[in-house]
Write a protein that holds these residues in place. Structure first.
Motif, PDB file in Angstrom:
ATOM      1  N   LEU A  43      37.519  46.839  65.383  1.00 41.41           N
ATOM      2  CA  LEU A  43      37.428  48.344  65.701  1.00 41.41           C
ATOM      3  C   LEU A  43      37.938  49.311  64.865  1.00 41.41           C
ATOM      4  N   ILE A  44      38.495  48.830  63.694  1.00 37.96           N
ATOM      5  CA  ILE A  44      38.889  49.907  62.549  1.00 37.96           C
ATOM      6  C   ILE A  44      37.502  50.270  61.764  1.00 37.96           C
ATOM      7  N   GLU A  45      37.750  51.490  61.671  1.00 35.62           N
ATOM      8  CA  GLU A  45      36.598  52.343  60.803  1.00 35.62           C
ATOM      9  C   GLU A  45      36.900  52.655  59.588  1.00 35.62           C
ATOM     10  N   VAL A  46      36.365  51.962  58.499  1.00 36.61           N
ATOM     11  CA  VAL A  46      36.648  52.458  57.087  1.00 36.61           C
ATOM     12  C   VAL A  46      35.672  53.045  56.687  1.00 36.61           C
ATOM     13  N   ASP A  47      35.809  54.169  56.026  1.00 40.27           N
ATOM     14  CA  ASP A  47      34.637  55.069  55.195  1.00 40.27           C
ATOM     15  C   ASP A  47      34.758  54.567  53.602  1.00 40.27           C
ATOM     16  N   TYR A  48      33.899  53.626  53.326  1.00 40.56           N
ATOM     17  CA  TYR A  48      33.851  53.299  51.670  1.00 40.56           C
ATOM     18  C   TYR A  48      32.900  54.075  51.144  1.00 40.56           C
ATOM     19  N   ALA A  49      33.188  54.481  49.704  1.00 43.31           N
ATOM     20  CA  ALA A  49      32.124  54.969  49.009  1.00 43.31           C
ATOM     21  C   ALA A  49      31.848  53.735  47.820  1.00 43.31           C
ATOM     22  N   PRO A  50      30.923  52.876  48.159  1.00 43.58           N
ATOM     23  CA  PRO A  50      30.779  51.954  47.027  1.00 43.58           C
ATOM     24  C   PRO A  50      30.595  52.296  45.593  1.00 43.58           C
ATOM     25  N   THR A  51      30.985  51.579  44.859  1.00 43.87           N
ATOM     26  CA  THR A  51      30.900  51.970  43.266  1.00 43.87           C
ATOM     27  C   THR A  51      30.218  50.637  42.751  1.00 43.87           C
ATOM     28  N   ALA A  52      29.845  50.745  41.645  1.00 45.31           N
ATOM     29  CA  ALA A  52      29.056  49.642  40.837  1.00 45.31           C
ATOM     30  C   ALA A  52      29.964  48.655  40.666  1.00 45.31           C
ATOM     31  N   ALA A  53      29.671  47.247  40.653  1.00 45.58           N
ATOM     32  CA  ALA A  53      30.751  46.153  40.636  1.00 45.58           C
ATOM     33  C   ALA A  53      30.164  45.188  39.448  1.00 45.58           C
ATOM     34  N   VAL A  54      30.962  44.513  38.824  1.00 50.39           N
ATOM     35  CA  VAL A  54      30.433  43.318  38.030  1.00 50.39           C
ATOM     36  C   VAL A  54      31.242  42.276  38.156  1.00 50.39           C
ATOM     37  N   ALA A  55      30.546  41.108  38.329  1.00 49.23           N
ATOM     38  CA  ALA A  55      30.973  39.996  38.666  1.00 49.23           C
ATOM     39  C   ALA A  55      30.837  38.742  37.843  1.00 49.23           C
ATOM     40  N   GLU A  56      30.373  39.006  36.511  1.00 50.74           N
ATOM     41  CA  GLU A  56      30.544  37.881  35.341  1.00 50.74           C
ATOM     42  C   GLU A  56      31.247  38.445  34.338  1.00 50.74           C
ATOM     43  N   PRO A  57      31.987  37.595  33.571  1.00 51.90           N
ATOM     44  CA  PRO A  57      32.859  38.136  32.527  1.00 51.90           C
ATOM     45  C   PRO A  57      32.100  38.518  31.234  1.00 51.90           C
ATOM     46  N   GLU A  58      31.085  37.862  31.024  1.00 56.55           N
ATOM     47  CA  GLU A  58      30.278  38.374  30.044  1.00 56.55           C
ATOM     48  C   GLU A  58      29.743  39.694  29.995  1.00 56.55           C
ATOM     49  N   LYS A  59      29.232  39.861  31.376  1.00 54.38           N
ATOM     50  CA  LYS A  59      28.640  41.202  31.682  1.00 54.38           C
ATOM     51  C   LYS A  59      29.472  42.310  31.619  1.00 54.38           C
ATOM     52  N   ALA A  60      30.776  41.932  32.054  1.00 59.87           N
ATOM     53  CA  ALA A  60      32.070  42.843  32.196  1.00 59.87           C
ATOM     54  C   ALA A  60      32.327  43.315  30.770  1.00 59.87           C
ATOM     55  N   LEU A  61      32.220  42.497  29.894  1.00 61.00           N
ATOM     56  CA  LEU A  61      32.457  42.729  28.497  1.00 61.00           C
ATOM     57  C   LEU A  61      31.415  43.746  27.768  1.00 61.00           C
ATOM     58  N   ALA A  62      30.194  43.692  28.383  1.00 57.55           N
ATOM     59  CA  ALA A  62      29.051  44.284  27.768  1.00 57.55           C
ATOM     60  C   ALA A  62      29.531  45.711  27.623  1.00 57.55           C
ATOM     61  N   SER A  63      28.776  46.770  26.679  1.00 56.00           N
ATOM     62  CA  SER A  63      29.264  48.123  26.699  1.00 56.00           C
ATOM     63  C   SER A  63      28.256  48.748  27.927  1.00 56.00           C
ATOM     64  N   GLY A  64      28.965  49.510  28.589  1.00 57.37           N
ATOM     65  CA  GLY A  64      28.467  50.294  29.664  1.00 57.37           C
ATOM     66  C   GLY A  64      28.552  49.591  31.042  1.00 57.37           C
ATOM     67  N   ALA A  65      29.167  48.345  31.078  1.00 55.52           N
ATOM     68  CA  ALA A  65      29.473  47.774  32.131  1.00 55.52           C
ATOM     69  C   ALA A  65      30.489  48.424  33.115  1.00 55.52           C
ATOM     70  N   PRO A  66      30.134  48.475  34.556  1.00 59.59           N
ATOM     71  CA  PRO A  66      31.022  49.106  35.419  1.00 59.59           C
ATOM     72  C   PRO A  66      32.641  48.652  35.001  1.00 59.59           C
ATOM     73  N   ALA A  67      33.531  49.496  35.183  1.00 57.54           N
ATOM     74  CA  ALA A  67      34.872  49.414  34.782  1.00 57.54           C
ATOM     75  C   ALA A  67      35.446  48.671  36.243  1.00 57.54           C
ATOM     76  N   VAL A  68      36.104  47.784  36.106  1.00 58.33           N
ATOM     77  CA  VAL A  68      36.793  47.000  37.455  1.00 58.33           C
ATOM     78  C   VAL A  68      37.953  47.941  37.775  1.00 58.33           C
ATOM     79  N   HIS A  69      38.819  48.358  36.837  1.00 54.22           N
ATOM     80  CA  HIS A  69      39.937  49.145  36.957  1.00 54.22           C
ATOM     81  C   HIS A  69      39.550  50.283  36.132  1.00 54.22           C
ATOM     82  N   PRO A  70      39.261  51.706  36.587  1.00 51.19           N
ATOM     83  CA  PRO A  70      38.753  52.599  35.777  1.00 51.19           C
ATOM     84  C   PRO A  70      39.769  53.250  34.617  1.00 51.19           C
ATOM     85  N   GLU A  71      41.204  52.709  34.771  1.00 49.99           N
ATOM     86  CA  GLU A  71      41.874  52.955  33.623  1.00 49.99           C
ATOM     87  C   GLU A  71      41.643  52.219  32.427  1.00 49.99           C
TER      88      GLU A  71
END
Lengths: 777, 154
Positions: free
Chosen positions: A132-160
């Protein structure tokens, strides 16, 4: 009555295939696991988890949940702000450690990220209200593979940290540039060790009970490391460590997944404090897949330099480690173990290793059976086969050529280890004999003429056990034991190790029985309660017997001295000997039994000089080195040319774990280890889609080995005692897993080598093999 | 709803919610915690109990479905203090490590021997396919069933 000095040499218990002393409660259903604990007024917690891998939390509405039947409380991230972060115990220069609150604050970083918790009168009502809990999420782009995460322009897992890099690590040994300059042949390969789900049969579970009047928290948790959980959870909850009591009742399997400190352990402590009543949380299997650490997650780039005669000169290795969204207790340390082990059991004078730890929107990786060593072993054993293929030499011969020779021990590796002892050719030769290697190669050649696909795979592995000397570990690498001979002569061992299936209630009793000359049945082994057992480290890294057992052994030596002293007083002779459970006067031949002496030691009518009453000894044993077990696994496969199905015709495991305290238990460890190795080799893979959804989130989709999938394992041994500890043991908990996967993949690649196949990444699913066969034909 | 069933030889009558699973009825209402919940989806077999002579995964039936049934759980096997031959065989052959799957594994194993008193290894392995053990690699469990079958044949 005087007895003669002729010693009655009791049968030794160490080395016997004793059935386990922990089993009666387990086979009768009377053991107590966390979920079996009932308490007056017990509340149940259900956790609401993020369905998104990356999202901002706009708002959380808990009103309906709070008003639902049976609900006592609902908490969200901001309620828990004062609770300390989930700890990462590893440190590396420049390590980026994201703040890991026990409930999500403004963002979620992986599917399953805990967002809110409902406390209710029973588990059904808690779950109802969580829905019954309602959470209002604003989904952002995700990255699930390490080599894709290293590519330039990949979504940042931690924005910092937009580059998604958690850490880098570099190590050189020998002269790697020279090695490659002198190389006559260089072979290269990208090799992956896929993400795995440990899948202990018992999911995690926590019961927390806070006694406000004396500010004491009792935390029952399914863990491999009760004392470390106590220290760290006390710190997270700002409680005095000596007022937190962690009890690990029965633990239904761990495999590294319970070698951690989890958000839920502190969260339940927090709830117990807030509500003033005990609370229970039992992880569902779905949660276990999503929210208990995963293993492996490597992409490795290997380069191996050699001479034409097969002599290996050096290896370069680049590891891309998928760390997931957060750093759990040992996350960054695991790939460094791969680096240590990268030369395998070969005399390789030069290495270069680079690790990059990469954030992804996935569950963090951490220690899973083998923890870094299976990845390294898989890599080097595959590379040696690739080199053999390149040079057209037999894979057994190239191994024999490069083994560290028997006269080189202790042997210093290019990665900075000192291998304790080894006789690497012995298990290889034994395994080759068992499989009748020459004849098998002939049979393979014949079969190929008939269009049949038969493969022979060899893995000659080495591993690091008895983890480990304190300087090599984040939290101390010793282990503790207290041994008490009670006034009745019964023996109680309190071990800082925390066995959960490894059988140390039996093996430690065997050690004590031999040292004190008492019956195994007179010995009780106690573990897993921080209020009862002295501080300890725990059970992981194949350390239980090699370090914990050695601590028991040394505590027993102290006790034996004291028993002799008390015996000398009773016998009125300073010259006494202890054997067969008795202390005997050399002068008179009279003797006193251990129970007689124990009674006198506690009665304390007459004390030996400078001796305290009682018979208790505590020993904290710091090992001077790791131990290095090794062995050979040979796998014979037959591939169905039409379906790509792999049949394992023979599985030979010749392991050398040093001396064996209980060969029945050793066999069980090997079988279970091989099963998990086969799981990785053939079936298991944690698959996230591009959005970070775990597609293998249940047992329907994640294929753990079942009885009908397993081959018969022909397990044999050679015995090369370790000089590191007086028991001569090395450890065997992870050997089966570490030795397995390269033998399987080498076998299948060997079978398919007529098609020019040189490498296949795990798991070797029929689909993958069928595609190769289809292309080849 | 009210159900009445006989569990390990003893008759129980309880007022329960219709949605209560049999495993939770056994564990939480009757306090028979020997049967375990490993997956809640009938895939792992840790909750296997005997219902009217059949090995049943008690996490995927409702307690109300057991109304009127005769249920045997792991606690019912050594009721007289003497181990069941299957329990003895698991102990002797080291057919368990962490022990979590063991109660379900033993209940399933008993059923396998009822169906195949002299089972082949294949029959044993296929019979165990619905029960996961993550510790043993199954080999010692297979040995335990062979030993139990041999003991029964004597």
């Amino acid at each position: 009555m005087a007895t003669t000095i002729v010693e009655v040499q009791k049968e030794k218990q160490v080395g016997k295939r004793l059935r386990r002393r922990e089993d009666p409660r387990l086979i009768t259903g009377t053991a107590t696991y966390v979920d079996d604990i009932q308490m007056e007024g017990m509340q149940y917690a259900a956790i609401l988890r993020s369905p998104h891998a990356a999202a901002k939390i706009r708002s959380i509405d808990t009103k309906q949940a709070e008003q639902a039947p049976g609900v006592i409380a609902v908490y969200i991230g901001k309620d828990t702000e004062k609770v300390g972060a989930v700890p990462c115990g590893s440190s590396l220069p420049g390590l980026r450690v994201p703040h890991h609150n026990i409930l999500a604050m403004n963002r979620v970083y992986f599917v399953g990220h805990p967002v809110a918790v409902v406390v209710a009168e029973n588990r059904y009502l808690a779950q109802d209200a969580a829905d019954l809990i309602e959470v209002d999420y604003a989904p952002t782009a995700a990255v699930a593979e390490p080599e894709k995460a290293l590519a330039s322009g990949a979504p940042a897992v931690h924005p910092e940290w937009p580059d998604n890099i958690s850490f880098t690590y570099h190590q050189d040994g020998g002269d790697i540039d020279k090695a490659f300059a002198q190389a006559e042949v260089v072979v290269k390969q990208r090799i992956t060790s896929q993400r795995l789900i440990p899948m202990a049969m018992e999911t995690r579970g926590v019961v927390a009970d806070f006694r406000a009047a004396d500010r004491q928290l009792h935390l029952y948790t399914s863990t491999q490391i009760p004392h470390l959980v106590r220290t760290l959870v006390a710190s997270m909850l700002s409680l005095d460590e000596n007022r937190v009591r962690v009890i690990t009742p029965e633990v239904g399997g761990g495999f590294g997944s319970k070698l951690n400190v989890y958000a839920e352990e502190a969260l339940m402590g927090f709830i117990a404090q807030k509500t003033g009543k005990p609370v229970k949380w039992i992880e569902s299997r779905r949660e276990n897949f999503l929210c208990t650490i995963h293993g492996r997650g490597h992409v490795d780039y290997y380069e191996l330099a050699a001479k034409r005669d097969g002599t290996i000169l050096g290896i370069k290795l680049k590891i891309i480690q998928d760390v997931g969204s957060y750093l759990q207790l040992l996350t960054p340390a695991i790939p460094t173990l791969s680096v240590l082990m990268m030369p395998g059991i070969y005399n390789i004078p030069s290495i270069r290793a680079d690790i990059v730890g990469v954030f992804t929107n996935c569950m963090p990786t951490d220690a899973y059976r083998g923890a870094g060593r299976p990845e390294a072993t898989h890599g080097i054993e595959r590379m040696v086969d690739i080199l053999a293929d390149e040079l057209h030499v037999d894979p057994a011969e190239i191994r024999l050529k490069n083994f560290v020779a028997n006269d080189k021990f202790p042997y210093a590796t290019a990665t900075g280890l000192i291998y304790d002892s080894g006789n690497y050719a012995a298990p290889l030769k034994k395994a080759l004999d068992m499989v009748d290697y020459k004849k098998l190669r002939q049979e393979q050649a014949e079969a190929r003429k008939q269009g049949k696909w038969i493969g022979i795979g060899i893995s000659t592995y080495g591993e690091i056990c008895a983890i480990g000397p304190s300087p090599a570990t984040p939290a101390g690498g010793w282990e503790s034991a207290t041994v008490k001979v009670e006034p009745s002569g019964k023996v109680t061992i309190m071990t800082g190790a925390c066995p959960h299936g490894q059988g140390e209630e039996t093996t430690f009793a065997q050690i004590a029985a031999d040292e004190l000359g008492v019956s195994v049945d007179d010995v009780l082994v106690v573990r897993g309660d921080t209020a009862v057992v002295q501080y300890g480290i725990g059970t992981f890294g194949s350390r239980g017997t090699a370090i914990g057992g050695t601590a028991v052994y040394y505590a027993l030596q102290d006790l034996k001295e004291k028993i002799k002293k008390f015996g000398a007083v009773l016998l009125e002779d300073e010259d006494v000997a202890m054997a067969g459970g008795k202390v005997t006067s050399k002068k008179t031949g009279q003797s006193k039994s251990v129970p007689e002496i124990a009674a006198a030691a506690y009665r304390a009518m007459k004390l030996p000089p400078n001796t305290e009453p009682g018979l208790v000894s505590t020993h904290f044993w710091e090992p001077p080195n790791f131990t290095f077990p090794f062995g050979t696994h040979i796998v014979v496969t037959e591939i169905d040319g039409e379906t790509g199905d792999i049949k394992i015709r023979r599985y030979i495991a010749v392991d050398d774990c040093g001396n064996q305290i209980n060969p029945l238990i050793v066999a069980g460890q090997v079988h279970g280890g091989v099963a998990q190795g086969l799981g990785q080799s053939l079936w298991e893979q944690a698959v996230y889609d591009d959005n970070g959804q775990l597609l293998t989130g249940e047992l329907t989709d994640y294929a753990v080995p079942r009885a009908h999938m397993m081959p018969w394992i022909e397990a044999e041994h050679t015995t090369t005692p370790s000089p590191v500890n007086p028991l001569g043991v090395k450890g065997v908990g992870e050997a089966g897993t570490i030795g397995c996967s390269p033998a399987v993949v080498n076998s299948v690649v060997d079978a398919l080598s007529p098609l020019g196949v040189r490498h296949i990444d795990m798991p070797l699913t029929p689909e993958k093999i069928w595609k190769i066969l289809s292309k080849g034909a | 709803m009210k159900i009445t069933c006989k569990v390990n030889g003893k008759t129980y009558s309880n007022e329960i919610e219709p949605r209560l699973l049999l495993i939770h009825y056994l564990r939480e209402v009757l306090n028979l915690t020997g049967s375990h919940v490993g997956c809640e989806t009938s895939l792992c077999g840790a909750c296997t109990v005997d219902v009217d002579g059949k090995a049943v995964k008690s996490c995927t039936i409702f307690a109300v479905q057991a109304d009127g049934a005769k249920v045997t759980t792991i606690e019912g096997l050594a009721a007289g203090g003497k181990l069941d031959p299957m329990q003895e065989a698991f102990w002797n052959e080291h057919g368990l490590q962490c022990g979590f799957c063991t109660p379900g594994m033993i209940m399933a194993s008993k059923q396998i021997l009822e169906r195949h008193p002299n089972p082949t290894e294949e029959e044993i392995r296929n019979g165990l396919a619905g029960n996961i053990c993550r510790c043993t690699g199954y080999q010692h469990i297979v040995n335990a069933l062979k030993a139990a079958a041999a003991a029964a044949a004597k």
